[in-house]
Every structure is written in C-alpha cells, then in structure tokens.
Design a protein around this motif. Structure first.
Motif: not given
Length: 293
Positions: A140-141, A249-255, A260-266
């Motif tokens: 939720d953060d 790490l929280f953004l990549y490992r958990e969020w 269900g999102e995919e990271p962008g090119d930047f």
C-alpha cells in the motif's frame, strides 16, 4: 496491533529521531532515557545491546556525520560554527576529534575529502540506523502515477561508489554558479547500475537538476538530458536517503511481482524532495520511481 518487540523498537526509534533533531543540544543519558521512557539505570545497556555501540559514541557519530556533510557540501559555513554545533567549545578540540575520527583536519577534509576513511568511520552508524531499525514497506506504500517529461541538466558519476561525494561536490558547485538551486530546481538521481552486482569501476549514476533552460555549452561535465514521460510506481521513503537499496529491493522483489506490471525501458530514478543536512537525517524525503510499460 504492534508486537512487544515492535513497540520496543518504536521507543528506541524515538531516541534516534530525537538525537537527529537535537544534535546541537546537551544529549545526556538521562534525557535520552526519558525520551524512550526507559529506566536511566538500564537504558545504556539496552541501547548498546540493540545497536552495538554506546549512547555516547552514537551521539558523537551523528554530530560528526552532520559536521562532515556541512564541511564537504556547504563551503560557505564557518568551521567555528560547525564546531560549536557539534558540541565543541573551541575549534581546536573539534579539529582533534575530527582528525581522530576521519584522519583529516576539518580544513583538509573541506578542501579534499578522503572518502574511504570517512565511510569506514561512519559504518557503525550506518549499521545501527539502517539494519537494526530498517523500515518495513507494504504494498500500500506504492502508488502508480503518470510522470511528466522532465528536462534536466545532469552530471554523470562513473567509478567507485565510495567517491560519489566528489561528484556531488562538483554538482553542487555548478548548481550554485548556474542558478539551479533547490527547491526552485528539482533534484533527481538516475541509477544506471546496481552497486551490489556491478564492479566499482563500472558503477554509474546521474545527478540531475530540473531545468527549463537549455544547456547550450556544457561545462564541468554537465550535459542536457530528459527523464521521459511515462507511468511509474512511486515509493516515498522517509529517512534512509543514503541507503535506498531496501526500498529498491522491495519494489523489485515484492511490489512488481504482486502488481502484475512490467518494468519500462528507463532506469530506476529518485526525486530528492528534502535532504540531509538541510533537514535531520530521519526527515529526509526521497520519492523512488520505477518506470513501467
């Protein structure tokens, strides 16, 4: 509901925050025990057992960290004033303590900081603040937003992360001379590499200042750039401005897996909203952005 351990840590966190905010005051053992609402007879041992260093040494390190930042990044501030704010009655006593801690006199450090001894001297403070009392993020953060296209002027740091301070000094000097001072000009950091997996010689990040003016003739390594428009996941981090790895790490490992999102090119980038030593360490605010498709 908080567990007993969480409540205990919260009381100790009040002490750390109080030291940050009142570093220029008389921070004796009785005062800090009162902040935590612990018995003064046992507080010293409790603090040492949790953080691995004494209350006195912790307070000294907080004061010396703030003094070193002001020496390195605030060249207009008098050393005498910095010494007084660090709890010393005379510049000579401050100079002896500073040299003992960092291996350089304050004037030498201001002219040409030796960053490796500086990092080593402050390592116990980093461990106490970032590992023992690490912030826990929740899904939720994180919010998703449409980030606008943002022209920037940037200075690239390449090489040993321990020497990033030299690049920051050059960037601050350019901002002052060019009129790109915060908060009128927003501050960003673009993280091109992961320091955990990148050899020091290949480490790279960009220090950026938002600008509406063209960088016609790049000087001092400053170049024109653009943070592109696009959707981003944003995690607001309060404190921990010099250690954003747990947030990343929280953004990549958990969020990211849960969203269900995919990271962008930047690359991952941060907006520095409020930073130390302009505000106490625990009040620094950083907005970490993960670009999305």
């Amino acid at each position: 509901m908080q567990t007993p351990l969480a409540r205990y840590h919260a009381r100790m966190q009040r002490v750390l925050d109080h030291v940050d905010t009142h570093a220029e005051d008389d921070l004796d053992l009785e005062t800090l025990a009162g902040v935590a609402a612990f018995s003064k007879h046992h507080f010293h041992r409790q603090f040492s057992a949790l953080f691995g260093l004494s209350v006195h040494r912790y307070v000294q390190l907080v004061r010396m960290k703030r003094a070193s930042y002001r020496l390195a990044y605030r060249p207009g501030e008098a050393i005498t004033g910095i010494a007084l704010d660090a709890g010393y009655d005379a510049p000579e006593a401050f100079a002896r303590a500073f040299r003992q801690r960092f291996g350089q006199a304050p004037s030498q450090f201001r002219a040409a900081p030796d960053w490796h001894p500086w990092h080593a001297a402050l390592a116990p403070l980093t461990v106490a603040r970032r590992q023992t009392m690490q912030t826990r993020f929740t899904l939720d953060d994180v919010t998703t937003l449409d980030f606008p296209a943002t022209p920037v002027a940037f200075l690239t740091h390449r090489g040993d992360p321990a020497r990033l301070g030299d690049t920051i000094r050059r960037f601050i000097a350019w901002r002052k001379s060019s009129g790109h001072r915060p908060p009128a000009s927003a501050t960003y950091t673009i993280f091109h590499t992961d320091p955990r997996t990148t050899p020091p010689e290949d480490y790279r990040l960009d220090l950026c200042a938002g600008t509406a003016r063209p960088v016609a003739e790049p000087a001092h390594g400053i170049e024109p750039g653009l943070i592109p428009a696009g959707r981003c996941a944003m995690l607001r981090v309060v404190g921990q401005a010099d250690d954003l790895e747990p947030a990343a790490l929280f953004l990549y490992r958990e969020w990211l897996p849960a969203s269900g999102e995919e990271p962008g090119d930047f690359p991952l980038f941060a907006r520095r909203v409020a930073f130390f030593p302009d505000v106490p360490d625990h009040e620094a605010v950083t907005e970490l952005h993960l670009p999305l498709r």
